[in-house]
Each structure stands twice: as C-alpha cells, then as structure tokens.
Write an enzyme that holds these catalytic residues in place. Sequence first.
Site, PDB file in Angstrom:
ATOM      1  N   ASP A  19     -11.130   7.439 -22.652  1.00 51.15           N
ATOM      2  CA  ASP A  19     -10.982   6.186 -22.151  1.00 51.15           C
ATOM      3  C   ASP A  19     -10.499   5.530 -23.487  1.00 51.15           C
ATOM      4  O   ASP A  19     -11.290   5.155 -24.438  1.00 51.15           O
ATOM      5  CB  ASP A  19     -12.355   5.537 -21.565  1.00 51.15           C
ATOM      6  CG  ASP A  19     -12.398   4.329 -21.257  1.00 51.15           C
ATOM      7  OD1 ASP A  19     -11.254   3.576 -21.785  1.00 51.15           O
ATOM      8  OD2 ASP A  19     -13.209   3.747 -20.742  1.00 51.15           O
TER       9      ASP A  19
ATOM     10  N   LYS B 200      -6.647  -5.527 -23.861  1.00 50.32           N
ATOM     11  CA  LYS B 200      -7.132  -5.516 -25.100  1.00 50.32           C
ATOM     12  C   LYS B 200      -6.269  -5.300 -26.047  1.00 50.32           C
ATOM     13  O   LYS B 200      -5.349  -6.557 -26.234  1.00 50.32           O
ATOM     14  CB  LYS B 200      -8.305  -4.527 -25.291  1.00 50.32           C
ATOM     15  CG  LYS B 200      -9.344  -4.625 -24.045  1.00 50.32           C
ATOM     16  CD  LYS B 200     -10.494  -3.445 -24.222  1.00 50.32           C
ATOM     17  CE  LYS B 200     -11.601  -3.591 -23.247  1.00 50.32           C
ATOM     18  NZ  LYS B 200     -11.417  -3.043 -21.883  1.00 50.32           N
TER      19      LYS B 200
ATOM     20  N   GLU C 129       0.808  -1.234   0.164  1.00 51.77           N
ATOM     21  CA  GLU C 129      -0.069   0.031   0.067  1.00 51.77           C
ATOM     22  C   GLU C 129       1.019   1.277  -0.009  1.00 51.77           C
ATOM     23  O   GLU C 129       1.826   1.351   0.802  1.00 51.77           O
ATOM     24  CB  GLU C 129      -0.976  -0.219   1.177  1.00 51.77           C
ATOM     25  CG  GLU C 129      -2.162  -1.069   1.099  1.00 51.77           C
ATOM     26  CD  GLU C 129      -2.951  -1.061   2.466  1.00 51.77           C
ATOM     27  OE1 GLU C 129      -2.610  -0.215   3.155  1.00 51.77           O
ATOM     28  OE2 GLU C 129      -3.720  -2.110   2.272  1.00 51.77           O
TER      29      GLU C 129
HETATM   30  N1  DSN Z   1     -16.332  -5.234 -21.498  1.00 56.60           N
HETATM   31  C1  DSN Z   1     -15.549  -4.586 -22.485  1.00 56.60           C
HETATM   32  C2  DSN Z   1     -15.619  -4.843 -23.772  1.00 56.60           C
HETATM   33  O1  DSN Z   1     -15.917  -5.900 -23.893  1.00 56.60           O
HETATM   34  O2  DSN Z   1     -15.408  -4.099 -24.574  1.00 56.60           O
HETATM   35  C3  DSN Z   1     -15.327  -3.201 -22.202  1.00 56.60           C
HETATM   36  O3  DSN Z   1     -14.827  -3.054 -20.785  1.00 56.60           O
END
Ligand code: DSN
Length: 433
Positions: free
Chosen positions: A210, A239, A59
């Site tokens: 975002d 992603k 922390e």
């Molecule tokens: N749930 C994600 C998506 O599939 O785009 C976004 O956070």
Amino acid sequence: MFHYLAPSFLQEQDPEAFSVLTQELDRQETGLELIASENYASAAVMAAMGSVLTNKYAEGYPGKRYYGGCQYVDIGENLAKDRLRKLYNCGNDSETPYMANVQAHSGASANMGVYLAFLEPGDKILGLDLSHGGHLTHGSSVNFSGKLYEAHHYQVNQETEKLDYDAIHERAKSLRPKMIIGGASAYAYQWDFECLGAIAKDVGACLLVDMAHIAGLVAAGLHPSPIPHADFVTSTTHKTLRGPRGGVILAKMEHEKKINSVIFPGLQGGPLMHTILAKAAAFGEALRPEFKDYQAQTIKNAQALSTELSKDGLRLVSGGTENHLVLLDVGAKGLTGKEVEKALDSVHITVNKNTIPFETRSPFVTSGIRIGSPAVTTRGMKEPEMQQIASWINQACNHLESKEGKNREIDDALKAEISQSVNQLCEKFPIYK
Ligand code: DSN
C-alpha cells in the site's frame, strides 16, 4: 459552455453551503497545511471533479457496461488506466505488465478489494503495527481487516525505530501468513520492497504494498518502486500523488479478472466517473518532468524541517527522514501530541497528533506529531520557508513546555504573533494563483 461550473451558482442558490466553501478556502489559503497525507489538487483536477461526469452511471468496465451512453466515460477510464500504468512503468510494453483498476473509491476500498480477491476469512495476514506507522486497513483490530482475517504485525526496531527486515523475515517464517503487507502512514524512511518481496516468496506469501503515502515519490523515481516485487499495489490518489480523493489498484496480470470483479460488482456499484477523469488528469500531470522536481523539493523540504526542528531539542522518531514526512516525539519534552496539535491549530499550522513506536499514551492523546511537506511544497515553498515554519513550531513547543499542568495552550500574545507571521507567509504563496 461551462458557465454552470462557477462557484457563484452555489452562492446564489445556497448561501449556507457556499459559506462552508469560502471558509474552508480561506482556512487553506491563510494557514499552513502540514498534514502529511494532504495536498492541493490542481485547478484542472478540480475541474474534472466538479463536472458533468458526476451525472453518469457506468457500472461495469470500459466496453462492458450495464448502461448506455458510456462512450465518453469509457475513454476517460481508459485514459486513467493507461496513464497510471505508464507512471509506474507497468504497461503492456513493459517487462512486468500489471493490470490497473481505477474504480476503487478510496485507499481502504482498494485494500479491501485485494483482500477479498485473494484471502478467505480467517487467513493470516502480516502488516506493520498501526502504532509503528502502519495503517488501519493493515490488520488493525478495529478495522474490517483485523476482524475478518487473523491479523499479525511486525514492528520497527526499538533502537533504530526503523524496519528490521531480518526480524520481519523471522516473524514471517514462524507465522507463515498468506499475505504480507508493506506500506505505512507514518514511517519516515524508505522501504526495501525487493527485500520484502523476497521474504514473501520465501514463506509462500503474496505481497501487497500500500504505497498511498509515497505514491508520488515512487512515480518520480525518488523512492524504490514496489513493482515488480509486489503481487498487488494499492494507493490513494490524493497524497503525494496530488490528485483527487480516491484509490487505485495495480496487480500482476493473472489477478486482473478477480480484482476487477471484486471491485465491481463485489464491493462497489457505479464508479465515480468524475473522479476517474480527475485521476486521469492528475496522472497526466504526474507524467510531466516538473512533477519530479516537485517530489524532489518535497523531500528536501521534509529534510529541512527535520533538521531545523531537531536543532531546538525536539526528538525525531528514527532520527530524520528520507521521504515527505517527519515524526516528532513531543512526549520526550513532556508534551502530548493532542496539546501540540491544538496549540499549532490555534496559530494556523495544521498537523495531526500521531502515535509513535512503543507508544505509552492513547491514540486520542499520543506522544507524537506527524508533519508533512507535500502541501506547502505545492505552494512553492522551499528550504528558507521550512526553517521559518520549524522555528514557529519550536517556539510553540518551548512555550507549552514552560507552562504547568495539562492541556496547555499558547498565550494570546504569542498566538497573535505567530498567527500573523503564518498569514504573511501564506499570502506570499497563494494556492490557486
Ligand atoms: N488517513 C490517512 C493518513 O492521514 O495517513 C491514511 O489513510
């Protein structure tokens, strides 16, 4: 030294849990992953995730912790921060330095951190409508962002199904929000962040971008960067960026203290140091030249998919793609997203149903299917494979269209035929070689 990392340990200790792992690995290896927000983290990233750093409480922030023994995790966290800032050209030596916070557990926590740092409950926010491609945390009424703040939304243009910056500007001028939010989870075209930044400035709002979906494309210079136009930039790391599951925040330097104190101790407790080291490993990979090739191929593959899918009469929302995803309007063929998702699942092609702009069906049914190329591109697939995949999707959709009734399914013979072809293709492109 690292003998304890072997999955066989789980096998010996807990066969029940181990079987979940092996079945999921088999599902990933033998099927085609076309969910636009998913990817395959490298073995190096997973080694950092599954490591002894999970044992450590830390922390606080590097050099200012509430626990002893943080000397090595401090190095890991600083490595992640430095690499992240380098990746987006916003280190101390750049023209526009941004602070970095790599402790956010997720994209939603990162967004919450920015809201809590900058907004008061009841403040007006303006983001892209969820059913037009936005995200839950951009002011959806079922999410904290829509409950805590006065959330308003802009939409895509009904004819082009693309963002209309003049309309956004008009909306912002009449609304005067405290924060404008850019970014999407189902939008296939590029964002003009410079324009959005100018709109925000004109109406006295701050801009949060975002960039979760496009973070890898931005890092590779294949999508315009939100930096220096946005005051705050948030992202997930798993992603197109292809790291571990997690979140990050970049913000103009004047917000450093506030953002850090909102994330810890405001919102979270101990940071996930194993994930933070995995973020550092992923950012290191993204700084290598081959990452740019990967992102370029990801876009080419999405474009190849969109070209092939539209050849057989499927309607593409907004007419095509400039990024890693394609949004299909299967409703135009009289199908629902729900039945197409289920039918493709049955032949080992994983996609998700998705609302489309001006949607008429419920989010559980939908008229759309979202298809992404990041994961199959990581496997090494290129345009010829995309043509093949699109032909199976077309075949499945045409087959469903030819049937009567609701909740149609693919007949067993065709199911077996496509599944076998999918499995054969996957065998040629192993995920973890
Ligand atoms: N749930 C994600 C998506 O599939 O785009 C976004 O956070």
